[in-house]
Write a protein that holds these residues in place. Structure first.
Motif, PDB file in Angstrom:
ATOM      1  N   LEU A   8      64.375  23.697  20.359  1.00 27.37           N
ATOM      2  CA  LEU A   8      65.708  23.771  20.961  1.00 27.37           C
ATOM      3  C   LEU A   8      66.730  23.984  19.852  1.00 27.37           C
ATOM      4  O   LEU A   8      66.818  23.187  18.923  1.00 27.37           O
ATOM      5  CB  LEU A   8      66.006  22.478  21.723  1.00 27.37           C
ATOM      6  CG  LEU A   8      67.299  22.441  22.520  1.00 27.37           C
ATOM      7  CD1 LEU A   8      67.244  23.443  23.673  1.00 27.37           C
ATOM      8  CD2 LEU A   8      67.551  21.041  23.078  1.00 27.37           C
ATOM      9  N   VAL A   9      67.467  25.083  19.944  1.00 26.03           N
ATOM     10  CA  VAL A   9      68.489  25.382  18.937  1.00 26.03           C
ATOM     11  C   VAL A   9      69.824  24.880  19.476  1.00 26.03           C
ATOM     12  O   VAL A   9      70.391  25.457  20.388  1.00 26.03           O
ATOM     13  CB  VAL A   9      68.574  26.896  18.657  1.00 26.03           C
ATOM     14  CG1 VAL A   9      69.559  27.172  17.535  1.00 26.03           C
ATOM     15  CG2 VAL A   9      67.202  27.454  18.329  1.00 26.03           C
ATOM     16  N   THR A  48      74.377  32.191  27.968  1.00 27.04           N
ATOM     17  CA  THR A  48      74.157  31.052  28.877  1.00 27.04           C
ATOM     18  C   THR A  48      73.360  31.438  30.121  1.00 27.04           C
ATOM     19  O   THR A  48      73.696  31.044  31.226  1.00 27.04           O
ATOM     20  CB  THR A  48      75.482  30.373  29.317  1.00 27.04           C
ATOM     21  OG1 THR A  48      76.226  31.278  30.114  1.00 27.04           O
ATOM     22  CG2 THR A  48      76.287  29.903  28.140  1.00 27.04           C
ATOM     23  N   GLY A  49      72.338  32.191  29.919  1.00 32.47           N
ATOM     24  CA  GLY A  49      71.474  32.531  31.049  1.00 32.47           C
ATOM     25  C   GLY A  49      70.314  33.400  30.634  1.00 32.47           C
ATOM     26  O   GLY A  49      70.066  33.597  29.441  1.00 32.47           O
ATOM     27  N   MET A  50      69.583  33.873  31.623  1.00 30.66           N
ATOM     28  CA  MET A  50      68.473  34.775  31.338  1.00 30.66           C
ATOM     29  C   MET A  50      68.228  35.694  32.526  1.00 30.66           C
ATOM     30  O   MET A  50      68.562  35.370  33.666  1.00 30.66           O
ATOM     31  CB  MET A  50      67.189  33.990  31.041  1.00 30.66           C
ATOM     32  CG  MET A  50      66.723  33.113  32.183  1.00 30.66           C
ATOM     33  SD  MET A  50      65.126  32.296  31.874  1.00 30.66           S
ATOM     34  CE  MET A  50      63.971  33.566  32.416  1.00 30.66           C
ATOM     35  N   LEU A  51      67.697  36.877  32.213  1.00 34.59           N
ATOM     36  CA  LEU A  51      67.286  37.815  33.253  1.00 34.59           C
ATOM     37  C   LEU A  51      65.775  37.741  33.351  1.00 34.59           C
ATOM     38  O   LEU A  51      65.090  37.648  32.338  1.00 34.59           O
ATOM     39  CB  LEU A  51      67.670  39.242  32.860  1.00 34.59           C
ATOM     40  CG  LEU A  51      69.151  39.603  32.890  1.00 34.59           C
ATOM     41  CD1 LEU A  51      69.388  40.806  31.993  1.00 34.59           C
ATOM     42  CD2 LEU A  51      69.590  39.915  34.321  1.00 34.59           C
ATOM     43  N   THR A 111      72.590  31.098  21.812  1.00 34.62           N
ATOM     44  CA  THR A 111      71.171  30.807  21.976  1.00 34.62           C
ATOM     45  C   THR A 111      70.993  29.878  23.161  1.00 34.62           C
ATOM     46  O   THR A 111      71.402  28.720  23.112  1.00 34.62           O
ATOM     47  CB  THR A 111      70.610  30.146  20.699  1.00 34.62           C
ATOM     48  OG1 THR A 111      71.021  30.934  19.586  1.00 34.62           O
ATOM     49  CG2 THR A 111      69.102  30.093  20.725  1.00 34.62           C
ATOM     50  N   PHE A 112      70.401  30.384  24.221  1.00 39.07           N
ATOM     51  CA  PHE A 112      70.261  29.598  25.441  1.00 39.07           C
ATOM     52  C   PHE A 112      68.853  29.013  25.573  1.00 39.07           C
ATOM     53  O   PHE A 112      68.691  27.830  25.825  1.00 39.07           O
ATOM     54  CB  PHE A 112      70.594  30.488  26.646  1.00 39.07           C
ATOM     55  CG  PHE A 112      70.421  29.819  27.973  1.00 39.07           C
ATOM     56  CD1 PHE A 112      71.176  28.700  28.308  1.00 39.07           C
ATOM     57  CD2 PHE A 112      69.518  30.309  28.910  1.00 39.07           C
ATOM     58  CE1 PHE A 112      71.030  28.079  29.539  1.00 39.07           C
ATOM     59  CE2 PHE A 112      69.362  29.692  30.143  1.00 39.07           C
ATOM     60  CZ  PHE A 112      70.124  28.583  30.459  1.00 39.07           C
ATOM     61  N   PRO A 114      58.142  44.032  29.205  1.00 37.93           N
ATOM     62  CA  PRO A 114      58.850  42.745  29.171  1.00 37.93           C
ATOM     63  C   PRO A 114      59.505  42.375  30.507  1.00 37.93           C
ATOM     64  O   PRO A 114      60.057  43.217  31.190  1.00 37.93           O
ATOM     65  CB  PRO A 114      59.923  42.946  28.105  1.00 37.93           C
ATOM     66  CG  PRO A 114      59.720  44.306  27.514  1.00 37.93           C
ATOM     67  CD  PRO A 114      58.853  45.069  28.437  1.00 37.93           C
ATOM     68  N   ARG A 115      59.423  41.082  30.796  1.00 38.05           N
ATOM     69  CA  ARG A 115      59.946  40.550  32.050  1.00 38.05           C
ATOM     70  C   ARG A 115      61.155  39.651  31.843  1.00 38.05           C
ATOM     71  O   ARG A 115      61.624  39.054  32.800  1.00 38.05           O
ATOM     72  CB  ARG A 115      58.873  39.689  32.714  1.00 38.05           C
ATOM     73  CG  ARG A 115      57.685  40.445  33.227  1.00 38.05           C
ATOM     74  CD  ARG A 115      56.674  39.448  33.764  1.00 38.05           C
ATOM     75  NE  ARG A 115      55.597  40.129  34.474  1.00 38.05           N
ATOM     76  CZ  ARG A 115      54.652  39.490  35.139  1.00 38.05           C
ATOM     77  NH1 ARG A 115      54.641  38.160  35.165  1.00 38.05           N
ATOM     78  NH2 ARG A 115      53.714  40.149  35.772  1.00 38.05           N
ATOM     79  N   MET A 116      61.605  39.478  30.610  1.00 38.29           N
ATOM     80  CA  MET A 116      62.638  38.487  30.378  1.00 38.29           C
ATOM     81  C   MET A 116      63.621  38.973  29.320  1.00 38.29           C
ATOM     82  O   MET A 116      63.239  39.619  28.351  1.00 38.29           O
ATOM     83  CB  MET A 116      61.979  37.189  29.903  1.00 38.29           C
ATOM     84  CG  MET A 116      62.841  35.949  29.986  1.00 38.29           C
ATOM     85  SD  MET A 116      63.903  35.714  28.564  1.00 38.29           S
ATOM     86  CE  MET A 116      62.704  35.192  27.341  1.00 38.29           C
ATOM     87  N   ALA A 117      64.899  38.671  29.541  1.00 39.11           N
ATOM     88  CA  ALA A 117      65.923  38.940  28.535  1.00 39.11           C
ATOM     89  C   ALA A 117      66.880  37.764  28.532  1.00 39.11           C
ATOM     90  O   ALA A 117      67.368  37.362  29.576  1.00 39.11           O
ATOM     91  CB  ALA A 117      66.664  40.234  28.851  1.00 39.11           C
ATOM     92  N   GLU A 118      67.112  37.223  27.333  1.00 36.41           N
ATOM     93  CA  GLU A 118      68.074  36.133  27.227  1.00 36.41           C
ATOM     94  C   GLU A 118      69.482  36.719  27.274  1.00 36.41           C
ATOM     95  O   GLU A 118      69.730  37.801  26.750  1.00 36.41           O
ATOM     96  CB  GLU A 118      67.852  35.413  25.892  1.00 36.41           C
ATOM     97  CG  GLU A 118      68.653  34.143  25.742  1.00 36.41           C
ATOM     98  CD  GLU A 118      68.375  33.471  24.393  1.00 36.41           C
ATOM     99  OE1 GLU A 118      68.132  34.193  23.415  1.00 36.41           O
ATOM    100  OE2 GLU A 118      68.412  32.234  24.330  1.00 36.41           O
TER     101      GLU A 118
END
Lengths: 258, 304
Positions: free
Chosen positions: A45-46, B65-68, A52-53, B58-62
């Motif tokens: 955890l950063v 404050t969230g993610m796809l 950085t989430f 790829p299935r994920m992108a940061e």
């Protein structure tokens, strides 16, 4: 074997800068470590970094059960790792660990470890583990340039180390697969463990197949959770899409669609 | 001790904290971290008629404050769920609710019928809001007439508590809420992910293999909260709210806006113990404000 996973604050014991892009992070757990196997990873955890989430996954570089510490080798890539580089002795870092499967113990003493770039990280722990099982492996490490060649003395305690750099400033010149040990007609290894960039692992896998040598690779995919529930880090295998964080990160190349 | 229990469409929950489908596996992945018996319920990973491999990596992108994500409902199908997964989770000391997905009305009905036979599953959540599948999914959740139809067809075969999960990717969330209420839904859960995308400028390519994906996390919380509030005023069936809940404060906001219970989603990825911390946090808030029953919080927002 089921290993219990922990979410825990670990104490930062030491941050050691290796070169411009890499540093070591020594962390101490508040209680006795569970069993940790080579190839497993942690989710860090950063805290305090605005952009950085999600947690950041890192291979476990080595474990010292007597001191209850583990070591991570971190490459500075973005905001999250830049933030980690600024940690100081006495800070705390929240980890989920140990995660993923592990390298399997070989049925031979003729073992080769091949690592490139940050992919060398899990190989130190593996070499340490092989030593405890009376195996002294050959270790081939690839770096960009002399400035990034590091920890050779540490690796040498556990195996016979060979170095190759992209620009030839230390050891042989070229990519790991260009190393002279691969130019021979016959390779004396019965098992290869490999970790590094995808292209490198695919090239090593090709050599392993050609010589009919068993080969395990440790994959790196972007992941959200690290413990099997988000289904983001998948890789196609002989059983369909499997999770790198649970069924991996270590796969026998025969199971991959490479 | 404050009373945290809530009754939703006849089903008693020990507290209003549940976990969102697709972020909590089948629950057993969390047993190293928390006591599942402390949760109100668990919404397990989506189940479809047949095996689905999901989308390519790829299935994920940061994001900020969230993610796809663009997982694409990867699961082994309803047969596998009933045979392999149900026996292993059916005795968990919490409500196990199955998220039901499909590409056609027939598929939703088929899966709902099969789940109806499972004794220890007291409710299903109809997923008419997945943005990551080509056929069906979100289409059912964006056209009111289709939403009514799929809900009504499932209602005919499903005898227990029927929840319908709505998509935020619509012009009027209340039209969709009314549509599923008309179709016979007992409960509305909202919101699913917001359609979004991310680009890698070095490669000039989309980050996700599917180009677009579903946005989750704190980034979407204000949108989710607004939708819960609007739906609470528009329909009279209970709401389970979700969208970016990271702590007890967020959870209480959703309840004040009108949610009878909440789901913790993306936060589980970052802290697998967060759901239990939210239960404790709600209890502490109630003690601090001398609130005896958590149900007193539902829709208790003061706007005058």
């Amino acid at each position: 074997m089921e290993l219990k996973k922990h979410v825990q604050d670990l104490l930062v014991i030491e941050v050691t800068r290796l070169n411009k892009r890499h540093f070591l992070l020594d962390l101490r757990a508040p209680e006795k470590f569970p069993l940790i196997l080579p190839g497993q990873f942690v989710q860090v955890l950063v805290q305090g970094s605005a952009s950085t989430f999600l947690r950041r996954p890192f291979s476990i570089h080595s474990v010292d059960y007597s001191r209850n510490t583990l070591r991570l080798l971190v490459q500075i890539k973005g905001e999250g790792t830049r933030h980690l580089a600024e940690l100081k002795t006495g800070d705390h870092l929240n980890l989920i660990y140990p995660l993923g499967n592990s390298f399997s113990l070989p049925f031979t003493k003729d073992v080769l470890l091949v690592g490139g770039g940050c992919g060398v990280a899990p190989l130190l722990f593996l070499a340490q583990f092989l030593n405890q099982n009376n195996i002294r492996p050959t270790i081939l490490l690839g770096f960009r340039t002399k400035e990034e060649v590091s920890e050779i003395e540490t690796y040498s305690r556990f195996g016979n180390v060979h170095v190759i750099t992209d620009d030839g400033t230390e050891g042989e010149k070229g990519l790991v697969i260009d190393h002279s040990m691969f130019q021979r007609e016959r390779l004396d290894f019965k098992k290869i463990y490999c970790c590094g960039p995808d292209a490198m692992m695919k090239a090593v896998a090709k050599i392993a197949r050609m010589h009919r040598i068993e080969c395990e690779v440790s994959l790196e995919n972007t992941m959200a959770c690290g413990f099997g529930v988000c289904l983001c880090c998948i890789t196609p295998t002989d059983k369909g899409n499997e999770r790198v964080c649970m069924e991996g990160p270590v796969f026998n190349i025969n199971r991959l669609t490479w | 001790m404050p009373d945290l229990s809530v009754n939703i469409a006849g089903l008693n929950f020990r507290n209003p904290v549940t976990t969102a489908s697709g972020t909590f596996g089948y629950g057993d992945e969390f047993r190293d971290f928390i006591d599942l018996g402390r949760l109100g319920g668990i919404f397990v990973k989506a189940v479809t008629g047949k095996n689905r491999d999901g989308n390519a990596y790829p299935r994920m992108a940061e994001t900020s404050t969230g993610m796809l994500n663009s997982v694409g409902l990867q699961n082994k199908g309803v047969d596998h769920f009933c045979r392999e997964i149900y026996p292993r989770i059916k005795d968990f000391n919490t409500h196990i609710i199955v998220n039901v997905s499909g590409s056609t009305v027939e598929e939703y009905v088929e899966v709902a019928e099969r789940i109806n036979e499972l004794e220890n599953i007291p409710a299903i959540e109809l997923n008419i809001s997945c943005p990551n599948v080509k056929l069906g999914g979100m289409a059912f959740g964006t056209i009111p007439a289709m939403a009514t139809e799929v809900t009504a067809e499932v209602r005919k075969v499903y005898k227990k508590v029927l929840m319908v999960k709505l998509s935020p990717n619509v012009t009027s969330i209340t039209d969709l809420a009314k549509a599923v209420a008309d179709g016979g839904a007992d409960v509305i859960t909202l919101i699913n992910t917001l359609l979004g995308m991310a680009i890698d400028i070095e490669r000039r390519r989309p980050v996700l293999s599917t180009i677009t994906g579903g946005l989750s996390g704190p980034a979407i919380k204000p949108v989710a909260l607004r939708m819960v509030w609007q739906v609470h005023k528009a329909v009279h069936i209970p709401i389970i709210g979700l969208g970016g809940i990271m702590n007890a404060t967020d959870a209480i906001e959703f309840m004040l806006a009108g949610a009878s219970a909440i789901q913790v989603g993306t936060a589980n990825f970052i802290d697998p113990t967060v759901s239990v911390k939210i239960v404790d946090g709600i209890e502490a808030y109630m003690e601090r404000h001398k609130i005896k029953a958590v149900t007193d919080l539902i829709g208790a927002l003061r706007t005058e």
